[in-house]
Design a protein around this motif. Structure first.
Motif, mmCIF file in Angstrom:
data_model
loop_
_atom_site.group_PDB
_atom_site.id
_atom_site.type_symbol
_atom_site.label_atom_id
_atom_site.label_comp_id
_atom_site.label_asym_id
_atom_site.label_seq_id
_atom_site.Cartn_x
_atom_site.Cartn_y
_atom_site.Cartn_z
ATOM 1 N N UNK A 133 -10.837 -1.421 12.328
ATOM 2 C CA UNK A 133 -10.475 -0.158 12.959
ATOM 3 C C UNK A 133 -11.064 0.983 12.128
ATOM 4 N N UNK A 134 -10.740 2.218 12.511
ATOM 5 C CA UNK A 134 -11.300 3.394 11.848
ATOM 6 C C UNK A 134 -10.316 4.077 10.900
ATOM 7 N N UNK A 135 -9.207 3.408 10.556
ATOM 8 C CA UNK A 135 -8.216 4.037 9.688
ATOM 9 C C UNK A 135 -8.714 4.222 8.259
ATOM 10 N N UNK A 136 -9.585 3.319 7.779
ATOM 11 C CA UNK A 136 -9.963 3.263 6.368
ATOM 12 C C UNK A 136 -8.716 3.269 5.485
ATOM 13 N N UNK A 137 -7.841 2.268 5.651
ATOM 14 C CA UNK A 137 -6.577 2.256 4.914
ATOM 15 C C UNK A 137 -6.799 2.041 3.423
ATOM 16 N N UNK A 138 -6.056 2.791 2.608
ATOM 17 C CA UNK A 138 -6.184 2.675 1.158
ATOM 18 C C UNK A 138 -4.849 2.439 0.474
ATOM 19 N N UNK A 139 -3.739 2.654 1.187
ATOM 20 C CA UNK A 139 -2.413 2.442 0.615
ATOM 21 C C UNK A 139 -1.469 1.895 1.663
ATOM 22 N N UNK A 140 -0.443 1.160 1.207
ATOM 23 C CA UNK A 140 0.528 0.570 2.134
ATOM 24 C C UNK A 140 1.879 0.515 1.431
ATOM 25 N N UNK A 141 2.931 0.853 2.165
ATOM 26 C CA UNK A 141 4.300 0.720 1.670
ATOM 27 C C UNK A 141 5.178 0.281 2.837
ATOM 28 N N UNK A 142 6.310 -0.336 2.524
ATOM 29 C CA UNK A 142 7.167 -0.925 3.556
ATOM 30 C C UNK A 142 8.507 -0.196 3.578
ATOM 31 N N UNK A 143 8.853 0.339 4.736
ATOM 32 C CA UNK A 143 10.114 1.051 4.926
ATOM 33 C C UNK A 143 11.268 0.065 5.006
ATOM 34 N N UNK A 144 12.480 0.560 4.793
ATOM 35 C CA UNK A 144 13.657 -0.309 4.864
ATOM 36 C C UNK A 144 13.876 -0.891 6.253
ATOM 37 N N UNK A 145 13.275 -0.275 7.280
ATOM 38 C CA UNK A 145 13.387 -0.848 8.622
ATOM 39 C C UNK A 145 12.335 -1.919 8.884
ATOM 40 N N UNK A 146 11.496 -2.220 7.882
ATOM 41 C CA UNK A 146 10.504 -3.282 7.995
ATOM 42 C C UNK A 146 9.131 -2.830 8.442
ATOM 43 N N UNK A 147 9.003 -1.590 8.889
ATOM 44 C CA UNK A 147 7.697 -1.115 9.336
ATOM 45 C C UNK A 147 6.771 -0.885 8.145
ATOM 46 N N UNK A 148 5.492 -1.153 8.370
ATOM 47 C CA UNK A 148 4.481 -0.907 7.357
ATOM 48 C C UNK A 148 3.929 0.503 7.538
ATOM 49 N N UNK A 149 3.931 1.268 6.476
ATOM 50 C CA UNK A 149 3.348 2.607 6.485
ATOM 51 C C UNK A 149 1.997 2.541 5.773
ATOM 52 N N UNK A 150 0.990 3.072 6.414
ATOM 53 C CA UNK A 150 -0.383 2.912 5.942
ATOM 54 C C UNK A 150 -1.019 4.281 5.735
ATOM 55 N N UNK A 151 -1.530 4.511 4.534
ATOM 56 C CA UNK A 151 -2.282 5.731 4.238
ATOM 57 C C UNK A 151 -3.753 5.451 4.513
ATOM 58 N N UNK A 152 -4.359 6.271 5.377
ATOM 59 C CA UNK A 152 -5.736 6.031 5.775
ATOM 60 C C UNK A 152 -6.642 7.219 5.497
ATOM 61 N N UNK A 153 -7.834 6.936 5.017
ATOM 62 C CA UNK A 153 -8.810 7.974 4.681
ATOM 63 C C UNK A 153 -9.684 8.374 5.861
ATOM 64 N N UNK A 154 -9.599 7.651 6.977
ATOM 65 C CA UNK A 154 -10.378 7.992 8.161
ATOM 66 C C UNK A 154 -11.866 7.999 7.868
ATOM 67 N N UNK A 174 -12.305 14.389 7.372
ATOM 68 C CA UNK A 174 -11.326 15.199 8.095
ATOM 69 C C UNK A 174 -10.513 14.418 9.120
ATOM 70 N N UNK A 175 -10.459 13.089 9.026
ATOM 71 C CA UNK A 175 -9.667 12.324 9.993
ATOM 72 C C UNK A 175 -8.641 11.426 9.296
ATOM 73 N N UNK A 176 -8.202 11.810 8.098
ATOM 74 C CA UNK A 176 -7.200 11.022 7.392
ATOM 75 C C UNK A 176 -5.839 11.088 8.073
ATOM 76 N N UNK A 177 -5.008 10.058 7.840
ATOM 77 C CA UNK A 177 -3.697 10.012 8.496
ATOM 78 C C UNK A 177 -2.774 9.048 7.764
#
Length: 339
Positions: free
Chosen positions: A101-122, A126-129
């Motif tokens: 995909x186009x996220x260019x993920x560089x970091x990941x953490x897991x919330x207490x609800x089990x969802x994965x949160x992903x830091x992406x450089x895009x 100018x398309x980071x998220x």
């Protein structure tokens, strides 16, 4: 004065004759300074161990990042340039939960609800998220959108369910990156430590008292005392260490307050005590010959001091691997991962 000039002239003639009659003094490669990433003299006396191979992810040099364990012992991590998200089970079964995909993920953490949160450089401009997905890779939701102008690189939850993320913008002379906090309800983004030259790793010490972050392009380790999630304590900031060479990447902490920094381009992990003083290092095999230098990140196996270290050999033939060593103490709980 005449005698002084005569003496100086004689010395110069002797020196010139010496160069003419033989080789001048020369530098030579000595033990400990060979290869592309020698240990700086100030760190050569640190307690050192060499990690052992634990799992080979790929024969290709994939830029692996963002390892995080869930409550079942599954290890999730990302691949930056292809965008894939991997899951490695306790039995070492590797699967891909999110394809290219186009996220260019560089970091990941897991919330207490089990969802994965992903830091992406895009697109790295100018398309980071920051997005979240279910553990099976479905139901992607945007948390921090590209329109907000950040390049999220790494993130860590606090015990309230909010999270800090680093903004990977800037250069060594243009300090446009920083560290930001997203409130638990995800309605507000608050600047914590602005004006950084490519903020990279971010971690919380025991009980969340100290926030740690690395400045990739300036080679600095920051220790930030926090009064609450968004308030720096009076006189709470300090640069505790100035690194030599490339380049401080991701951070983890243990329950004794020690801090572990992955040295990207050096094939090693540097360990610091809670005051930011260097106390040890973990070396990766082959580093002295230029292999496994792209050490990016690490993760403590929950409830242990076992540290899994992620690296890749880029174009030098040894692929992408996870190495294993033990830190000083049990890893700090990743707050929002806990039930």
């Amino acid at each position: 004065m005449r005698m002084f000039r005569h003496t100086l002239l004689s010395a110069l003639l002797v020196s010139s004759a010496g160069f003419a009659n033989g080789a001048p003094p020369s530098l030579s490669y000595q033990s400990g300074i060979e290869g592309p990433a020698p240990i700086p003299p100030s760190e050569q006396s640190l307690q050192s161990v060499t990690a052992e191979p634990w799992f080979k992810v790929s024969d290709d040099g994939l830029q692996l990042e963002g390892p995080a364990f869930d409550s079942n012992g599954n290890l999730y991590f990302v691949e930056v340039f292809g965008g894939r998200i991997f899951k490695l089970t306790p039995d070492k079964e590797l699967t891909t939960i999110l394809g290219e995909n186009d996220l260019a993920p560089a970091g990941l953490a897991i919330h207490q609800d089990g969802r994965l949160y992903i830091a992406g450089l895009g697109n790295f401009q100018d398309t980071g998220s920051v997005v979240s997905i279910r553990p099976d890779g479905t139901d992607m939701q945007t948390v921090v959108g590209p329109e907000q102008g950040y390049l999220p690189d790494d993130l860590v939850f606090d015990d309230q369910g909010g999270f800090y993320f680093t903004d990977f913008r800037g250069t060594s002379t243009e300090k446009t990156g920083g560290v930001y906090y997203v409130s638990p309800d995800q309605s507000e983004v608050t600047p914590i430590l602005p004006n950084m030259a490519i903020a990279n790793g971010v971690a919380l010490g025991p009980k969340g008292k100290f926030l740690w972050t690395t400045e990739f392009s300036a080679g600095r380790l920051h220790r930030v005392g926090m009064s609450d999630a968004t308030t720096i304590a009076p006189f709470g900031t300090s640069v505790t260490y100035q690194f030599t060479g490339p380049a401080p990447d991701s951070i983890r902490t243990d329950q004794d307050g020690n801090v572990y920094v992955a040295m990207y381009g050096q094939g090693r992990i540097l360990a610091f005590n809670g005051n930011g003083m260097p106390i040890g290092q973990i070396l990766l095999p082959g580093r002295e010959k230029g292999h496994n230098l792209r050490s990016t990140s690490m993760a403590f196996r929950p409830g242990t001091n076992e540290l899994l270290i992620f690296t890749n050999d880029w174009d030098k033939g040894e692929g992408s691997q996870i190495f294993r060593a033990e830190g000083f103490a049990e890893g700090t709980a990743l707050y929002a991962n806990q039930p």
